[in-house]
Scaffold this motif. Structure first.
Motif, PDB file in Angstrom:
ATOM      1  N   ALA A 184      39.621  26.232  50.001  1.00  0.00           N
ATOM      2  CA  ALA A 184      38.548  26.191  49.008  1.00  0.00           C
ATOM      3  C   ALA A 184      37.788  27.512  49.020  1.00  0.00           C
ATOM      4  CB  ALA A 184      37.613  25.028  49.308  1.00  0.00           C
ATOM      5  N   GLY A 185      37.184  27.839  47.891  1.00  0.00           N
ATOM      6  CA  GLY A 185      36.578  29.154  47.721  1.00  0.00           C
ATOM      7  C   GLY A 185      35.123  29.265  48.089  1.00  0.00           C
ATOM      8  N   ALA A 186      34.607  28.351  48.924  1.00  0.00           N
ATOM      9  CA  ALA A 186      33.187  28.413  49.271  1.00  0.00           C
ATOM     10  C   ALA A 186      32.845  29.655  50.070  1.00  0.00           C
ATOM     11  CB  ALA A 186      32.781  27.166  50.058  1.00  0.00           C
ATOM     12  N   SER A 187      33.765  30.101  50.915  1.00  0.00           N
ATOM     13  CA  SER A 187      33.546  31.274  51.762  1.00  0.00           C
ATOM     14  C   SER A 187      34.914  31.816  52.134  1.00  0.00           C
ATOM     15  CB  SER A 187      32.755  30.892  53.021  1.00  0.00           C
ATOM     16  OG  SER A 187      32.766  31.935  53.982  1.00  0.00           O
ATOM     17  N   VAL A 188      35.381  32.801  51.382  1.00  0.00           N
ATOM     18  CA  VAL A 188      36.740  33.304  51.600  1.00  0.00           C
ATOM     19  C   VAL A 188      36.788  34.813  51.401  1.00  0.00           C
ATOM     20  CG1 VAL A 188      37.379  32.743  49.210  1.00  0.00           C
ATOM     21  CG2 VAL A 188      39.166  33.069  50.929  1.00  0.00           C
ATOM     22  N   MET A 189      37.411  35.511  52.351  1.00  0.00           N
ATOM     23  CA  MET A 189      37.641  36.946  52.263  1.00  0.00           C
ATOM     24  C   MET A 189      39.008  37.169  51.639  1.00  0.00           C
ATOM     25  SD  MET A 189      36.060  39.861  53.108  1.00  0.00           S
ATOM     26  CE  MET A 189      34.958  39.386  54.467  1.00  0.00           C
ATOM     27  N   ILE A 190      39.074  38.082  50.656  1.00  0.00           N
ATOM     28  CA  ILE A 190      40.300  38.322  49.912  1.00  0.00           C
ATOM     29  C   ILE A 190      40.661  39.808  50.001  1.00  0.00           C
ATOM     30  CG2 ILE A 190      41.449  38.144  47.679  1.00  0.00           C
ATOM     31  CD1 ILE A 190      39.372  36.049  46.884  1.00  0.00           C
ATOM     32  N   ARG A 191      41.891  40.079  50.326  1.00  0.00           N
ATOM     33  CA  ARG A 191      42.370  41.460  50.357  1.00  0.00           C
ATOM     34  C   ARG A 191      42.564  41.966  48.923  1.00  0.00           C
ATOM     35  NH1 ARG A 191      44.652  43.918  54.696  1.00  0.00           N
ATOM     36  NH2 ARG A 191      45.063  41.879  55.661  1.00  0.00           N
ATOM     37  N   ALA A 192      41.987  43.104  48.618  1.00  0.00           N
ATOM     38  CA  ALA A 192      42.086  43.631  47.257  1.00  0.00           C
ATOM     39  C   ALA A 192      43.527  43.914  46.869  1.00  0.00           C
ATOM     40  CB  ALA A 192      41.236  44.898  47.130  1.00  0.00           C
ATOM     41  N   ALA A 193      44.343  44.369  47.818  1.00  0.00           N
ATOM     42  CA  ALA A 193      45.741  44.675  47.512  1.00  0.00           C
ATOM     43  C   ALA A 193      46.491  43.436  47.045  1.00  0.00           C
ATOM     44  CB  ALA A 193      46.424  45.268  48.741  1.00  0.00           C
ATOM     45  N   THR A 194      46.081  42.259  47.539  1.00  0.00           N
ATOM     46  CA  THR A 194      46.711  41.017  47.097  1.00  0.00           C
ATOM     47  C   THR A 194      46.444  40.778  45.616  1.00  0.00           C
ATOM     48  OG1 THR A 194      46.418  40.088  49.313  1.00  0.00           O
ATOM     49  CG2 THR A 194      46.874  38.544  47.529  1.00  0.00           C
ATOM     50  N   LEU A 195      45.186  40.938  45.219  1.00  0.00           N
ATOM     51  CA  LEU A 195      44.836  40.746  43.806  1.00  0.00           C
ATOM     52  C   LEU A 195      45.457  41.823  42.931  1.00  0.00           C
ATOM     53  CD1 LEU A 195      41.080  39.706  44.083  1.00  0.00           C
ATOM     54  CD2 LEU A 195      43.126  38.263  44.104  1.00  0.00           C
ATOM     55  N   ASP A 196      45.589  43.037  43.464  1.00  0.00           N
ATOM     56  CA  ASP A 196      46.249  44.091  42.703  1.00  0.00           C
ATOM     57  C   ASP A 196      47.678  43.697  42.350  1.00  0.00           C
ATOM     58  OD1 ASP A 196      43.985  45.679  42.855  1.00  0.00           O
ATOM     59  OD2 ASP A 196      44.710  46.861  44.560  1.00  0.00           O
ATOM     60  N   GLU A 197      48.307  42.950  43.248  1.00  0.00           N
ATOM     61  CA  GLU A 197      49.707  42.553  43.027  1.00  0.00           C
ATOM     62  C   GLU A 197      49.832  41.315  42.160  1.00  0.00           C
ATOM     63  OE1 GLU A 197      53.764  41.323  45.516  1.00  0.00           O
ATOM     64  OE2 GLU A 197      52.018  42.134  46.573  1.00  0.00           O
ATOM     65  N   ILE A 198      49.016  40.292  42.406  1.00  0.00           N
ATOM     66  CA  ILE A 198      49.217  38.993  41.738  1.00  0.00           C
ATOM     67  C   ILE A 198      48.251  38.728  40.597  1.00  0.00           C
ATOM     68  CG2 ILE A 198      50.107  38.039  43.902  1.00  0.00           C
ATOM     69  CD1 ILE A 198      47.460  36.395  44.045  1.00  0.00           C
ATOM     70  N   GLY A 199      47.191  39.528  40.489  1.00  0.00           N
ATOM     71  CA  GLY A 199      46.170  39.278  39.490  1.00  0.00           C
ATOM     72  C   GLY A 199      45.054  38.399  40.036  1.00  0.00           C
ATOM     73  N   THR A 200      44.047  38.176  39.238  1.00  0.00           N
ATOM     74  CA  THR A 200      42.889  37.395  39.668  1.00  0.00           C
ATOM     75  C   THR A 200      43.036  35.954  39.185  1.00  0.00           C
ATOM     76  OG1 THR A 200      41.685  38.228  37.731  1.00  0.00           O
ATOM     77  CG2 THR A 200      41.373  39.410  39.804  1.00  0.00           C
ATOM     78  N   PHE A 201      41.924  35.230  39.081  1.00  0.00           N
ATOM     79  CA  PHE A 201      41.983  33.819  38.718  1.00  0.00           C
ATOM     80  C   PHE A 201      42.515  33.620  37.300  1.00  0.00           C
ATOM     81  CE2 PHE A 201      38.635  33.656  42.013  1.00  0.00           C
ATOM     82  CZ  PHE A 201      39.158  32.650  42.813  1.00  0.00           C
ATOM     83  N   ASP A 202      43.313  32.582  37.130  1.00  0.00           N
ATOM     84  CA  ASP A 202      43.780  32.159  35.810  1.00  0.00           C
ATOM     85  C   ASP A 202      42.619  31.453  35.111  1.00  0.00           C
ATOM     86  OD1 ASP A 202      44.855  30.855  33.616  1.00  0.00           O
ATOM     87  OD2 ASP A 202      46.569  30.018  34.697  1.00  0.00           O
ATOM     88  N   GLU A 203      42.121  32.040  34.036  1.00  0.00           N
ATOM     89  CA  GLU A 203      40.936  31.505  33.376  1.00  0.00           C
ATOM     90  C   GLU A 203      41.224  30.297  32.492  1.00  0.00           C
ATOM     91  OE1 GLU A 203      38.570  34.604  31.629  1.00  0.00           O
ATOM     92  OE2 GLU A 203      38.795  35.919  33.387  1.00  0.00           O
ATOM     93  N   THR A 204      42.483  29.860  32.449  1.00  0.00           N
ATOM     94  CA  THR A 204      42.783  28.594  31.787  1.00  0.00           C
ATOM     95  C   THR A 204      42.110  27.442  32.527  1.00  0.00           C
ATOM     96  OG1 THR A 204      44.930  29.469  31.101  1.00  0.00           O
ATOM     97  CG2 THR A 204      44.637  27.088  30.946  1.00  0.00           C
ATOM     98  N   PHE A 205      42.002  27.563  33.846  1.00  0.00           N
ATOM     99  CA  PHE A 205      41.305  26.562  34.640  1.00  0.00           C
ATOM    100  C   PHE A 205      39.801  26.746  34.441  1.00  0.00           C
ATOM    101  CE2 PHE A 205      45.209  27.580  37.007  1.00  0.00           C
ATOM    102  CZ  PHE A 205      45.758  26.320  37.199  1.00  0.00           C
ATOM    103  N   PHE A 206      39.152  25.750  33.863  1.00  0.00           N
ATOM    104  CA  PHE A 206      37.696  25.847  33.775  1.00  0.00           C
ATOM    105  C   PHE A 206      37.069  25.585  35.135  1.00  0.00           C
ATOM    106  CE2 PHE A 206      33.436  24.133  33.103  1.00  0.00           C
ATOM    107  CZ  PHE A 206      32.876  25.192  32.403  1.00  0.00           C
TER     108      PHE A 206
END
Length: 330
Positions: A184-206
Protein backbone atom coordinates in the motif's frame (compact mmCIF):
# COMPACT_ATOMS: atom_id res chain seq x y z
CA UNK A 1 29.71 10.71 -2.20
CA UNK A 2 26.71 13.04 -2.15
CA UNK A 3 23.49 11.88 -0.56
CA UNK A 4 20.84 10.73 -3.04
CA UNK A 5 18.24 13.30 -4.03
CA UNK A 6 14.90 12.47 -2.38
CA UNK A 7 11.63 14.19 -3.23
CA UNK A 8 8.85 13.64 -0.70
CA UNK A 9 5.34 13.81 -2.19
CA UNK A 10 2.27 14.57 -0.05
CA UNK A 11 -1.15 14.58 -1.70
CA UNK A 12 -3.93 16.60 -0.09
CA UNK A 13 -7.67 16.42 -0.61
CA UNK A 14 -9.70 18.56 1.80
CA UNK A 15 -7.61 17.68 4.86
CA UNK A 16 -5.26 20.68 5.08
CA UNK A 17 -4.59 20.54 8.82
CA UNK A 18 -3.92 16.82 8.74
CA UNK A 19 -1.68 17.28 5.71
CA UNK A 20 0.33 19.94 7.52
CA UNK A 21 0.76 17.58 10.46
CA UNK A 22 2.06 14.90 8.06
CA UNK A 23 4.33 17.50 6.43
CA UNK A 24 5.84 18.45 9.77
CA UNK A 25 6.50 14.80 10.58
CA UNK A 26 8.10 14.26 7.19
CA UNK A 27 10.24 17.39 7.42
CA UNK A 28 11.53 16.31 10.84
CA UNK A 29 12.61 12.94 9.41
CA UNK A 30 13.86 13.95 5.96
CA UNK A 31 17.58 13.84 5.08
CA UNK A 32 19.16 17.27 4.85
CA UNK A 33 19.10 17.40 1.05
CA UNK A 34 15.57 16.05 0.65
CA UNK A 35 12.71 18.29 -0.44
CA UNK A 36 8.94 18.13 0.10
CA UNK A 37 6.19 18.83 -2.42
CA UNK A 38 2.58 19.16 -1.27
CA UNK A 39 0.10 18.63 -4.11
CA UNK A 40 -3.44 19.86 -3.56
CA UNK A 41 -5.76 17.60 -5.54
CA UNK A 42 -8.23 20.34 -6.56
CA UNK A 43 -9.78 20.42 -3.08
CA UNK A 44 -11.69 23.62 -3.70
CA UNK A 45 -11.91 24.25 0.05
CA UNK A 46 -9.19 26.83 0.62
CA UNK A 47 -6.49 24.25 1.35
CA UNK A 48 -3.91 26.12 -0.72
CA UNK A 49 -4.43 29.32 1.27
CA UNK A 50 -3.75 27.38 4.46
CA UNK A 51 -0.63 25.79 2.93
CA UNK A 52 0.69 29.13 1.67
CA UNK A 53 0.26 30.65 5.11
CA UNK A 54 2.08 27.74 6.75
CA UNK A 55 4.88 27.82 4.18
CA UNK A 56 5.38 31.51 4.84
CA UNK A 57 5.53 30.93 8.59
CA UNK A 58 7.87 27.94 8.32
CA UNK A 59 10.19 29.83 5.94
CA UNK A 60 11.85 26.71 4.53
CA UNK A 61 12.56 28.07 1.08
CA UNK A 62 12.99 25.44 -1.62
CA UNK A 63 12.80 22.64 0.94
CA UNK A 64 9.00 22.96 0.79
CA UNK A 65 7.02 23.61 -2.38
CA UNK A 66 3.30 23.74 -3.12
CA UNK A 67 1.59 22.57 -6.30
CA UNK A 68 -2.07 23.11 -7.17
CA UNK A 69 -3.79 20.59 -9.43
CA UNK A 70 -6.47 22.04 -11.70
CA UNK A 71 -8.50 18.82 -11.63
CA UNK A 72 -9.16 15.92 -9.33
CA UNK A 73 -8.27 12.81 -11.31
CA UNK A 74 -7.97 10.58 -8.25
CA UNK A 75 -5.12 9.26 -6.16
CA UNK A 76 -2.79 8.14 -8.94
CA UNK A 77 -3.30 11.28 -11.02
CA UNK A 78 -2.58 13.48 -8.03
CA UNK A 79 0.55 11.52 -7.13
CA UNK A 80 1.72 11.75 -10.75
CA UNK A 81 1.76 15.54 -10.45
CA UNK A 82 4.19 15.20 -7.57
CA UNK A 83 6.24 12.54 -9.36
CA UNK A 84 6.63 14.90 -12.32
CA UNK A 85 8.38 17.51 -10.15
CA UNK A 86 12.14 17.97 -10.08
CA UNK A 87 14.41 19.13 -7.30
CA UNK A 88 14.58 22.88 -6.75
CA UNK A 89 17.91 23.08 -8.59
CA UNK A 90 16.36 21.48 -11.66
CA UNK A 91 17.96 18.07 -11.17
CA UNK A 92 15.94 14.85 -11.27
CA UNK A 93 15.31 13.08 -7.95
CA UNK A 94 16.99 9.72 -7.34
CA UNK A 95 14.09 8.59 -5.14
CA UNK A 96 10.53 9.59 -4.41
CA UNK A 97 8.90 9.05 -1.04
CA UNK A 98 5.10 8.87 -1.13
CA UNK A 99 3.45 9.65 2.20
CA UNK A 100 -0.27 9.76 2.86
CA UNK A 101 -1.67 12.97 4.24
CA UNK A 102 -2.76 11.13 7.39
CA UNK A 103 0.50 9.24 7.97
CA UNK A 104 3.30 10.30 10.30
CA UNK A 105 6.79 8.78 10.10
CA UNK A 106 8.61 7.68 13.22
CA UNK A 107 12.17 9.04 13.57
CA UNK A 108 14.48 7.28 11.14
CA UNK A 109 11.72 5.92 8.91
CA UNK A 110 12.74 7.69 5.71
CA UNK A 111 16.45 6.93 6.13
CA UNK A 112 15.71 3.27 6.82
CA UNK A 113 13.74 2.93 3.58
CA UNK A 114 16.37 4.83 1.64
CA UNK A 115 19.19 2.69 3.03
CA UNK A 116 17.28 -0.48 2.19
CA UNK A 117 16.99 0.53 -1.45
CA UNK A 118 20.65 1.45 -1.38
CA UNK A 119 21.53 -2.10 -0.31
CA UNK A 120 19.22 -3.65 -2.91
CA UNK A 121 19.86 -2.06 -6.31
CA UNK A 122 17.31 -4.37 -7.92
CA UNK A 123 14.55 -3.05 -5.64
CA UNK A 124 12.12 -0.48 -6.97
CA UNK A 125 9.99 -0.05 -3.85
CA UNK A 126 10.43 -0.20 -0.08
CA UNK A 127 7.46 0.32 2.22
CA UNK A 128 6.98 0.87 5.94
CA UNK A 129 5.33 -0.97 8.74
CA UNK A 130 2.07 0.94 9.24
CA UNK A 131 0.14 1.05 12.50
CA UNK A 132 -2.92 2.92 13.69
CA UNK A 133 -2.95 5.44 16.48
CA UNK A 134 -4.03 2.54 18.69
CA UNK A 135 -0.83 0.70 17.86
CA UNK A 136 -2.59 -2.02 15.85
CA UNK A 137 -0.65 -2.92 12.66
CA UNK A 138 -2.33 -2.27 9.32
CA UNK A 139 -2.05 -4.91 6.62
CA UNK A 140 -0.04 -3.21 3.88
CA UNK A 141 2.00 -6.00 2.24
CA UNK A 142 0.24 -8.19 -0.29
CA UNK A 143 0.34 -10.85 -2.97
CA UNK A 144 -0.93 -10.01 -6.43
CA UNK A 145 -4.65 -10.79 -6.90
CA UNK A 146 -5.51 -14.02 -8.68
CA UNK A 147 -8.57 -16.16 -9.39
CA UNK A 148 -7.78 -18.40 -6.42
CA UNK A 149 -7.06 -15.39 -4.22
CA UNK A 150 -10.38 -13.82 -5.14
CA UNK A 151 -12.27 -16.96 -4.14
CA UNK A 152 -10.35 -17.41 -0.89
CA UNK A 153 -10.75 -13.79 0.15
CA UNK A 154 -14.48 -13.87 -0.53
CA UNK A 155 -15.15 -17.22 1.18
CA UNK A 156 -13.36 -16.46 4.47
CA UNK A 157 -13.48 -20.11 5.47
CA UNK A 158 -10.65 -21.85 7.28
CA UNK A 159 -10.42 -25.05 5.18
CA UNK A 160 -10.54 -23.04 1.94
CA UNK A 161 -7.88 -20.62 3.20
CA UNK A 162 -5.61 -23.50 4.18
CA UNK A 163 -6.07 -25.13 0.79
CA UNK A 164 -5.38 -21.85 -1.06
CA UNK A 165 -2.82 -20.45 1.41
CA UNK A 166 -0.32 -19.64 -1.34
CA UNK A 167 -2.93 -17.42 -3.06
CA UNK A 168 -4.02 -15.39 -0.01
CA UNK A 169 -3.76 -11.75 -1.07
CA UNK A 170 -3.24 -10.42 2.47
CA UNK A 171 -1.04 -12.95 4.31
CA UNK A 172 0.29 -12.29 7.84
CA UNK A 173 2.75 -9.41 7.95
CA UNK A 174 6.42 -10.41 7.83
CA UNK A 175 8.48 -9.73 10.93
CA UNK A 176 11.63 -8.74 9.04
CA UNK A 177 12.53 -7.16 5.69
CA UNK A 178 10.77 -9.30 3.10
CA UNK A 179 10.28 -9.19 -0.64
CA UNK A 180 6.54 -9.04 -1.38
CA UNK A 181 4.43 -8.59 -4.50
CA UNK A 182 3.02 -5.16 -3.73
CA UNK A 183 2.51 -2.70 -0.89
CA UNK A 184 0.00 0.00 0.00
CA UNK A 185 1.13 3.53 -0.74
CA UNK A 186 0.79 5.07 2.72
CA UNK A 187 4.57 5.25 3.17
CA UNK A 188 6.70 3.95 0.32
CA UNK A 189 10.11 4.86 -1.12
CA UNK A 190 10.32 4.53 -4.90
CA UNK A 191 13.44 4.40 -7.04
CA UNK A 192 13.22 7.00 -9.79
CA UNK A 193 14.93 4.67 -12.28
CA UNK A 194 12.04 2.24 -11.84
CA UNK A 195 9.49 4.86 -12.84
CA UNK A 196 11.72 5.97 -15.70
CA UNK A 197 11.42 2.44 -17.08
CA UNK A 198 7.79 1.51 -16.36
CA UNK A 199 6.05 4.87 -16.11
CA UNK A 200 4.02 6.31 -13.25
CA UNK A 201 0.49 5.55 -12.04
CA UNK A 202 -2.16 4.54 -14.56
CA UNK A 203 -4.70 7.34 -14.22
CA UNK A 204 -7.53 5.11 -15.41
CA UNK A 205 -7.71 4.01 -11.77
CA UNK A 206 -9.52 6.72 -9.86
CA UNK A 207 -8.90 4.97 -6.55
CA UNK A 208 -7.85 1.41 -5.61
CA UNK A 209 -5.58 -1.01 -7.47
CA UNK A 210 -3.30 1.76 -8.76
CA UNK A 211 -0.34 0.62 -6.62
CA UNK A 212 -1.10 -3.02 -7.45
CA UNK A 213 -0.87 -2.19 -11.14
CA UNK A 214 2.27 -0.07 -10.76
CA UNK A 215 4.13 -2.76 -8.85
CA UNK A 216 2.90 -5.51 -11.17
CA UNK A 217 4.39 -3.60 -14.09
CA UNK A 218 7.61 -3.17 -12.13
CA UNK A 219 7.77 -6.88 -11.29
CA UNK A 220 7.36 -7.77 -14.95
CA UNK A 221 10.29 -5.47 -15.72
CA UNK A 222 12.46 -7.22 -13.10
CA UNK A 223 12.17 -4.76 -10.18
CA UNK A 224 11.43 -6.05 -6.68
CA UNK A 225 9.24 -4.67 -3.91
CA UNK A 226 10.07 -4.88 -0.19
CA UNK A 227 8.25 -4.56 3.11
CA UNK A 228 10.63 -3.08 5.71
CA UNK A 229 9.10 -3.26 9.21
CA UNK A 230 11.97 -1.36 10.84
CA UNK A 231 10.69 1.76 9.05
CA UNK A 232 7.51 2.71 10.88
CA UNK A 233 4.68 5.18 10.49
CA UNK A 234 1.41 5.93 12.27
CA UNK A 235 -1.53 6.03 9.87
CA UNK A 236 -5.00 7.24 10.79
CA UNK A 237 -6.70 6.05 7.60
CA UNK A 238 -9.93 6.95 5.77
CA UNK A 239 -9.62 10.66 6.50
CA UNK A 240 -10.03 11.86 2.91
CA UNK A 241 -12.17 8.99 1.64
CA UNK A 242 -14.61 8.78 4.53
CA UNK A 243 -14.40 5.02 4.07
CA UNK A 244 -15.28 4.25 7.68
CA UNK A 245 -18.70 5.80 7.10
CA UNK A 246 -19.37 3.99 3.81
CA UNK A 247 -22.53 1.91 3.77
CA UNK A 248 -21.71 0.45 0.37
CA UNK A 249 -18.69 0.02 -1.90
CA UNK A 250 -18.47 2.86 -4.44
CA UNK A 251 -18.73 2.18 -8.15
CA UNK A 252 -15.12 3.16 -8.78
CA UNK A 253 -13.89 0.26 -6.62
CA UNK A 254 -15.60 -2.21 -8.94
CA UNK A 255 -14.33 -0.32 -12.00
CA UNK A 256 -10.75 -0.28 -10.73
CA UNK A 257 -10.86 -3.96 -9.88
CA UNK A 258 -12.09 -4.90 -13.35
CA UNK A 259 -9.58 -2.62 -15.07
CA UNK A 260 -6.73 -4.23 -13.15
CA UNK A 261 -7.67 -7.78 -14.09
CA UNK A 262 -8.41 -6.95 -17.75
CA UNK A 263 -5.21 -4.93 -18.14
CA UNK A 264 -3.02 -7.45 -16.35
CA UNK A 265 -4.47 -10.79 -17.46
CA UNK A 266 -7.01 -10.21 -20.24
CA UNK A 267 -10.78 -10.34 -20.41
CA UNK A 268 -11.19 -14.10 -20.01
CA UNK A 269 -9.12 -14.16 -16.82
CA UNK A 270 -10.94 -11.07 -15.54
CA UNK A 271 -14.28 -12.81 -16.08
CA UNK A 272 -13.06 -15.88 -14.21
CA UNK A 273 -11.79 -13.73 -11.33
CA UNK A 274 -15.17 -11.98 -11.19
CA UNK A 275 -16.96 -15.32 -11.09
CA UNK A 276 -14.64 -16.57 -8.34
CA UNK A 277 -15.21 -13.46 -6.24
CA UNK A 278 -18.95 -13.54 -6.88
CA UNK A 279 -19.25 -17.22 -6.04
CA UNK A 280 -17.16 -16.88 -2.88
CA UNK A 281 -19.15 -13.85 -1.74
CA UNK A 282 -22.45 -15.62 -2.36
CA UNK A 283 -21.32 -18.68 -0.40
CA UNK A 284 -20.08 -16.44 2.42
CA UNK A 285 -23.46 -14.68 2.57
CA UNK A 286 -25.28 -18.02 2.57
CA UNK A 287 -23.10 -19.38 5.37
CA UNK A 288 -23.72 -16.25 7.44
CA UNK A 289 -27.47 -16.50 6.86
CA UNK A 290 -27.50 -20.14 7.98
CA UNK A 291 -25.35 -19.56 11.06
CA UNK A 292 -26.71 -16.17 12.10
CA UNK A 293 -23.33 -14.51 11.73
CA UNK A 294 -22.99 -11.00 10.40
CA UNK A 295 -21.60 -10.90 6.83
CA UNK A 296 -18.19 -9.29 6.50
CA UNK A 297 -18.91 -7.82 3.08
CA UNK A 298 -20.43 -4.32 2.84
CA UNK A 299 -24.18 -4.09 2.33
CA UNK A 300 -25.38 -5.24 -1.11
CA UNK A 301 -21.81 -6.18 -2.09
CA UNK A 302 -22.64 -9.45 -3.87
CA UNK A 303 -25.47 -7.85 -5.83
CA UNK A 304 -23.36 -4.82 -6.75
CA UNK A 305 -20.48 -7.07 -7.84
CA UNK A 306 -22.85 -9.10 -10.00
CA UNK A 307 -24.37 -6.01 -11.59
CA UNK A 308 -20.99 -4.48 -12.36
CA UNK A 309 -19.69 -7.69 -13.87
CA UNK A 310 -22.73 -7.79 -16.14
CA UNK A 311 -22.06 -4.25 -17.30
CA UNK A 312 -24.73 -2.66 -15.10
CA UNK A 313 -23.79 0.21 -12.82
CA UNK A 314 -24.20 -0.79 -9.17
CA UNK A 315 -26.91 1.19 -7.41
CA UNK A 316 -24.63 2.61 -4.76
CA UNK A 317 -25.93 5.06 -2.21
CA UNK A 318 -23.84 7.19 0.06
CA UNK A 319 -20.59 6.84 -1.87
CA UNK A 320 -17.93 9.45 -1.07
CA UNK A 321 -17.22 12.37 -3.40
CA UNK A 322 -14.92 11.81 -6.36
CA UNK A 323 -11.74 12.88 -4.70
CA UNK A 324 -9.18 11.50 -2.31
CA UNK A 325 -5.64 11.76 -1.14
CA UNK A 326 -5.52 8.61 0.92
CA UNK A 327 -6.77 5.10 0.62
CA UNK A 328 -7.51 1.96 2.57
CA UNK A 329 -8.23 -1.59 1.59
CA UNK A 330 -11.63 -3.24 1.95
Amino acid sequence: MADPRVLVVLLNYRTPQMTLRAAQSALADMPAEAELVIVDNASGDGSMVIFERAASEWNLGARLRLVQSDRNGGFGAGCNIGLAQRMSDGSAPDFYYLLNSDAFPDPGCIRTLLDHLGRHPEAGFAASHVRGEDGVPHTTAFRFPSIAGEFEGAMRLGPVSRLLRHAIVAPPLPTGPTQVDWVAGASVMIRAATLDEIGTFDETFFLYFEETDLMKRAARAGWTCWYVPEARVVHIGSVSTGMKEWQRMPAYWFASRRHYFVKTHGRAYAAAAWAARLGGSALHALRCALTGRRPQDPAHFTRDLARHGLGLRPGIAGAPPRGTATEDRP
